[in-house]
Design a protein around this motif. Structure first.
Motif, PDB file in Angstrom:
ATOM      1  N   ASP A 195       0.792  -1.233   0.000  1.00  0.00           N
ATOM      2  CA  ASP A 195       0.000   0.000   0.000  1.00  0.00           C
ATOM      3  C   ASP A 195       0.826   1.286   0.000  1.00  0.00           C
ATOM      4  O   ASP A 195       0.261   2.378   0.001  1.00  0.00           O
TER       5      ASP A 195
ATOM      6  N   LYS B 187       2.875   0.725  -4.492  1.00  0.00           N
ATOM      7  CA  LYS B 187       1.576   0.949  -5.146  1.00  0.00           C
ATOM      8  C   LYS B 187       1.760   1.819  -6.373  1.00  0.00           C
ATOM      9  O   LYS B 187       1.140   1.587  -7.419  1.00  0.00           O
TER      10      LYS B 187
ATOM     11  N   ASN C 206      -7.019   8.201  -3.925  1.00  0.00           N
ATOM     12  CA  ASN C 206      -7.918   7.461  -4.819  1.00  0.00           C
ATOM     13  C   ASN C 206      -7.191   6.555  -5.806  1.00  0.00           C
ATOM     14  O   ASN C 206      -7.819   5.981  -6.699  1.00  0.00           O
TER      15      ASN C 206
ATOM     16  N   GLU D  72      -5.508   3.511  -7.655  1.00  0.00           N
ATOM     17  CA  GLU D  72      -5.666   2.064  -7.719  1.00  0.00           C
ATOM     18  C   GLU D  72      -4.637   1.515  -8.700  1.00  0.00           C
ATOM     19  O   GLU D  72      -4.779   1.648  -9.913  1.00  0.00           O
ATOM     20  N   SER D  73      -3.602   0.874  -8.183  1.00  0.00           N
ATOM     21  CA  SER D  73      -2.549   0.367  -9.078  1.00  0.00           C
ATOM     22  C   SER D  73      -3.056  -0.745  -9.978  1.00  0.00           C
ATOM     23  O   SER D  73      -2.542  -0.954 -11.077  1.00  0.00           O
TER      24      SER D  73
ATOM     25  N   ALA E 107      -5.541  -0.750 -11.732  1.00  0.00           N
ATOM     26  CA  ALA E 107      -6.136  -0.192 -12.949  1.00  0.00           C
ATOM     27  C   ALA E 107      -5.127  -0.083 -14.082  1.00  0.00           C
ATOM     28  O   ALA E 107      -5.500   0.203 -15.233  1.00  0.00           O
TER      29      ALA E 107
END
Length: 389
Positions: free
Chosen positions: A220, A287, A346, A348-349, A351
């Motif tokens: 994270d 991340k 916000n 998001e890896s 994606a």
């Protein structure tokens, strides 16, 4: 890019360059610390079978790692002092004359790895001078971001000094036969500052080393990697991570290290001198790589993508070429800490597809760099001497 010299394992074995036996010298500004321009200089020597490398000041351990098959020489007595090793920026005024006095009459081609004074060299009248330009001299053209490196008593004088340096730097450009830029971003600066066009050859990334490991799971934390200097704006990453409430790992050192530590909370961990393998592991687990500064190109961003990690960067400068917006990363237009904080909160890896990240990074490979540099030198030799491949 961050790594200790002993961890540098770029493939530097010389290959046949097919340049008709022309003697080539390489001149690099200074060899004191390991960074992107030093990686490029090492690869230039390897790609072109260069035996003779010159630099204003030389860290012997670093030189032996970067140029294992070359003779590396400091060009002046002042460059061999401890002062030059530790505070080379204090000797900027001495560098142009040192480079001008270097005898390069034995060489048909001289390659300069330039970002300061090295284009002051004098070649013989029929020689070819090719400058691989990392950026026009920052201390002249972008001095506000660099002034913190100078002693306090010098800073009030620097606007006048910078104006003089700009005139000198512009004059030095007339010595160059051909410019190569490390990005379209820098090519635009070369045209704006020197009135010269430049061919773009992106810096080499060792995509065989910087690669994903399917057994490593993403974590994270966000990663900030590189030299902690003002223009890279590490404080923005620290502030953004605090606002977003996310963990941040800082891999690197530099003049701003203590400032960064003093303003960091419990969510920030500093890895001051990561080895190359440690940095690769951080790339793989992060991340995202966060990059809040405006970079000339940004080799660190390509390394992260090669390891399967997306990039969250300022949408200016080299990031516009190193990162594909919303495909291999996200580019923040404004660049404020609050904008980065929102993006980090916000992000998001998952994606960002690992295959696309890897394919994009492979477009900046060592092999591509070598082919482009050899082609340019061969073409220049053919034009000047009728040498063909």
């Amino acid at each position: 890019m961050v790594a200790t010299p002993t961890e540098l394992i770029l493939p530097v074995t010389h290959q046949s360059s097919g340049l008709g036996g022309a003697r080539i010298a390489l001149c690099h500004e200074w060899l004191t610390t390991f960074g992107g321009s030093e990686v490029v200089a090492g690869r230039l020597a390897a790609a072109l079978d260069i035996e003779d490398v010159y630099s204003y000041t030389v860290n012997e351990a670093l030189a032996s790692e970067l140029f294992p098959a070359s003779r590396v020489q400091a060009i002046s007595r002042s460059g061999r002092t401890k002062l030059a090793q530790r505070h080379w920026q204090w000797l900027l005024g001495a560098m142009p004359s040192a480079w001008r006095n270097l005898d390069l009459s034995d060489y048909a081609v001289v390659i300069t790895s330039s970002h300061a004074c090295v284009n002051s060299i004098r070649t013989r009248p029929d020689a070819i001078h090719i400058s691989y330009c990392h950026t026009p001299m920052r201390y002249a053209w972008d001095w506000r971001s660099e002034i913190g490196r100078f002693p306090g008593f010098v800073r009030p004088l620097w606007p006048r000094v910078a104006a003089r340096l700009r005139a000198q730097d512009r004059a030095r450009a007339s010595n160059v036969t051909k410019f190569i830029a490390n990005s379209r971003n820098v090519a635009a600066r070369i045209e704006r500052n020197y009135g010269r066009t430049a061919e773009v050859v992106y810096p080499p990334t060792d995509t065989d080393y910087w690669c994903p490991d399917p057994s490593v799971e993403k974590e994270d934390f966000f990663l900030l990697a590189g030299r902690l200097v003002p223009y890279k704006r590490p404080e923005i990453a620290v502030q953004a991570a605090e606002v977003a409430g996310v963990p941040l790992v800082i891999a690197g050192s530099g003049p701003m290290l203590e400032q960064v530590r003093a303003t960091s909370g419990d969510n920030v961990r500093v890895v001051e001198a990561p080895t190359r393998s440690e940095l690769r592991d951080l790339y793989r687990r992060a991340k995202a790589l966060v990059f809040p500064g405006e970079e000339d190109f940004g080799m660190t961003m390509v390394e992260a993508q090669a390891c399967g990690t997306p990039v969250l960067a300022l949408g200016r400068g080299g990031a516009l070429e190193a990162v594909k917006h919303d495909a291999t990363g996200h580019l923040c237009g404004g660049g404020s800490a609050s904008e980065f904080a929102g993006a980090m909160a916000n992000f998001e890896s998952a994606a960002y597809g690992a295959d696309l990240l890897r394919a994009h990074a492979e477009g900046f490979s060592i092999q591509r760099f070598d082919r482009a540099i050899r082609r340019i030198v061969k073409a220049s030799l053919s034009l000047s001497y009728g040498v063909s491949s």
